[in-house]
Design a protein around this motif. Structure first.
Motif, mmCIF file in Angstrom:
data_model
loop_
_atom_site.group_PDB
_atom_site.id
_atom_site.type_symbol
_atom_site.label_atom_id
_atom_site.label_comp_id
_atom_site.label_asym_id
_atom_site.label_seq_id
_atom_site.Cartn_x
_atom_site.Cartn_y
_atom_site.Cartn_z
ATOM 1 N N TRP A 164 0.830 -1.208 0.000
ATOM 2 C CA TRP A 164 0.000 0.000 0.000
ATOM 3 C C TRP A 164 0.864 1.257 0.000
ATOM 4 O O TRP A 164 0.613 2.212 -0.729
ATOM 5 N N TYR A 210 -8.731 8.913 -1.769
ATOM 6 C CA TYR A 210 -9.483 7.666 -1.525
ATOM 7 C C TYR A 210 -10.903 8.001 -1.074
ATOM 8 O O TYR A 210 -11.880 7.435 -1.580
ATOM 9 N N GLY A 255 -6.973 -2.190 9.304
ATOM 10 C CA GLY A 255 -6.723 -1.481 8.050
ATOM 11 C C GLY A 255 -7.958 -0.660 7.706
ATOM 12 O O GLY A 255 -8.473 -0.720 6.595
ATOM 13 N N GLY A 307 -8.425 2.422 7.207
ATOM 14 C CA GLY A 307 -8.324 3.490 6.222
ATOM 15 C C GLY A 307 -9.078 4.737 6.649
ATOM 16 O O GLY A 307 -8.908 5.240 7.771
ATOM 17 N N ARG A 321 -14.384 4.153 6.101
ATOM 18 C CA ARG A 321 -15.552 3.885 5.243
ATOM 19 C C ARG A 321 -16.454 2.794 5.823
ATOM 20 O O ARG A 321 -17.669 2.960 5.896
ATOM 21 N N ASP A 373 -4.951 1.503 11.618
ATOM 22 C CA ASP A 373 -4.330 1.616 10.298
ATOM 23 C C ASP A 373 -2.990 2.301 10.514
ATOM 24 O O ASP A 373 -2.780 2.958 11.522
ATOM 25 N N ARG A 374 -2.057 2.130 9.542
ATOM 26 C CA ARG A 374 -0.764 2.802 9.734
ATOM 27 C C ARG A 374 -0.624 4.063 8.885
ATOM 28 O O ARG A 374 0.325 4.816 9.043
ATOM 29 N N ASP A 375 -1.578 4.307 7.975
ATOM 30 C CA ASP A 375 -1.455 5.421 7.030
ATOM 31 C C ASP A 375 -2.090 6.682 7.636
ATOM 32 O O ASP A 375 -3.316 6.784 7.766
ATOM 33 N N ASP A 393 0.757 -0.300 13.067
ATOM 34 C CA ASP A 393 1.055 -1.236 11.989
ATOM 35 C C ASP A 393 0.507 -2.601 12.395
ATOM 36 O O ASP A 393 0.762 -3.076 13.506
ATOM 37 N N LEU A 394 -0.213 -3.232 11.497
ATOM 38 C CA LEU A 394 -0.860 -4.505 11.836
ATOM 39 C C LEU A 394 0.146 -5.591 12.177
ATOM 40 O O LEU A 394 -0.178 -6.532 12.900
ATOM 41 N N ALA A 436 -11.299 -5.295 5.315
ATOM 42 C CA ALA A 436 -11.950 -5.026 4.030
ATOM 43 C C ALA A 436 -11.030 -4.188 3.155
ATOM 44 O O ALA A 436 -10.213 -3.422 3.665
ATOM 45 N N GLY A 437 -11.168 -4.312 1.856
ATOM 46 C CA GLY A 437 -10.391 -3.443 0.973
ATOM 47 C C GLY A 437 -8.994 -3.968 0.705
ATOM 48 O O GLY A 437 -8.022 -3.204 0.760
ATOM 49 N N ILE A 486 -6.785 -5.751 2.261
ATOM 50 C CA ILE A 486 -5.713 -5.552 3.250
ATOM 51 C C ILE A 486 -4.577 -6.557 3.058
ATOM 52 O O ILE A 486 -3.403 -6.167 2.998
HETATM 53 C C1 LIG Z 1 -7.481 -0.044 0.157
HETATM 54 S S1 LIG Z 1 -7.288 0.572 1.797
HETATM 55 C C2 LIG Z 1 -8.765 -0.096 2.560
HETATM 56 C C3 LIG Z 1 -9.294 0.809 3.664
HETATM 57 C C4 LIG Z 1 -10.614 0.384 4.276
HETATM 58 N N1 LIG Z 1 -10.509 -0.908 4.948
HETATM 59 C C5 LIG Z 1 -11.712 0.329 3.249
HETATM 60 O O1 LIG Z 1 -12.142 -0.773 2.894
HETATM 61 O O2 LIG Z 1 -12.131 1.392 2.782
HETATM 62 C C6 LIG Z 1 -6.008 -0.475 2.455
HETATM 63 C C7 LIG Z 1 -5.555 -0.046 3.845
HETATM 64 O O3 LIG Z 1 -4.666 -1.026 4.374
HETATM 65 C C8 LIG Z 1 -3.784 -0.321 5.220
HETATM 66 N N2 LIG Z 1 -2.585 -1.115 5.515
HETATM 67 C C9 LIG Z 1 -1.773 -1.761 4.639
HETATM 68 N N3 LIG Z 1 -0.765 -2.347 5.302
HETATM 69 C C10 LIG Z 1 -0.935 -2.067 6.622
HETATM 70 C C11 LIG Z 1 -0.236 -2.390 7.799
HETATM 71 N N4 LIG Z 1 0.869 -3.139 7.781
HETATM 72 N N5 LIG Z 1 -0.698 -1.935 8.983
HETATM 73 C C12 LIG Z 1 -1.828 -1.183 9.039
HETATM 74 N N6 LIG Z 1 -2.540 -0.837 7.947
HETATM 75 C C13 LIG Z 1 -2.109 -1.268 6.745
HETATM 76 C C14 LIG Z 1 -3.453 0.903 4.431
HETATM 77 O O4 LIG Z 1 -2.842 1.902 5.216
HETATM 78 C C15 LIG Z 1 -4.815 1.289 3.850
HETATM 79 O O5 LIG Z 1 -5.492 2.219 4.648
#
Ligand SMILES: C[S@@+](CC[C@H](N)C(=O)[O-])C[C@H]1O[C@@H](n2cnc3c(N)ncnc32)[C@H](O)[C@@H]1O
Length: 212
Positions: free
Chosen positions: A15, A27, A62, A64, A67, A83-85, A105-106, A126-127, A129
């Protein structure tokens, strides 16, 4: 929680490689436009609500921009988002300042980090991850999330399996995901092709439900 080994945050997630972790506003705008055009953007929340009763404790792994979780909170669920972002979390915090959002961070997730004990009724990822994690951290994340569930709790993850259903090259397969779940003490309960619970018949997207 058991000690775990394996790669952690030092690896850049797919990501992060894709977005630079700066895409929160874009997003959110994309989903807002879909909602305005009449597209259903709450399928994941509806799916979760059919699995556990209102009031249940839900971890949005995750999360995000929130949503899914904001909708679940509106439906009466007791939710925590991680989430980490920072750019994604900034949108979530702006849209729902009263809900608990954590920058974690997960690969390093522990419920204690949230100041709460383990015992979630449902973890939702979802999304995409799992395909968006850093390479070879998937098993660690499954283990971390499984440990956050109460016995009998459910983990739901929906992700793409082929190029048509992913914004990154396909990586984790269903059999790998099931193996990681089994190693973490989770048993497959059901698998669907969509968040509307269409039957899974081997396509490029799957929603998997596992139970601890
Ligand atoms: C496509 S977004 C999906 C967000 C939300 N779940 C949704 O469905 O709208 C993917 C998310 O995974 C998170 N992500 C990816 N790797 C991660 C990690 N190692 N730790 C925490 N979050 C992570 C990203 O930061 C991002 O917000």
């Amino acid at each position: 929680m058991e000690a775990h080994s394996g790669p952690t945050v030092d690896l850049m997630s797919r990501w992060n490689e894709l977005t630079g972790e700066t895409s929160g506003n874009e997003y959110a705008a994309r989903f807002a436009a879909l909602a305005r055009s009449g597209k259903d953007v709450h399928g994941e929340a509806r799916f979760c609500a059919a699995l556990v009763p209102a009031g249940a404790r839900v971890l949005d792994a995750g999360c995000g921009t929130g949503r899914v979780m904001i909708r679940l909170a509106e439906l009466g669920y007791d939710c925590v988002g991680v989430d980490r972002d920072a750019s994604m979390l900034a949108v979530a915090r702006e849209q729902a300042p009263g809900l608990p959002w954590y920058q974690v961070d997960l690969t390093e997730f522990e419920p204690d980090l949230l100041g709460s004990a383990a015992g979630f009724d449902l973890v939702v990822a979802a999304g995409n991850i799992f395909p968006l994690l850093a390479e070879s951290t998937e098993a660690t994340v499954v283990e971390r999330l499984a440990a956050a569930l109460r016995p009998g709790g459910l983990m739901v993850a929906g992700f793409g399996l082929d190029a048509a259903h992913l914004p990154v090259p396909p990586s984790i397969t269903l059999s790998e995901y099931d193996d990681y779940c089994a190693a973490a003490g989770l048993a497959l309960v059901d698998r669907f092709a969509t968040w509307d619970a269409d039957p899974y018949e081997g396509g490029g997207y799957a929603v998997s439900v596992h139970r601890r």
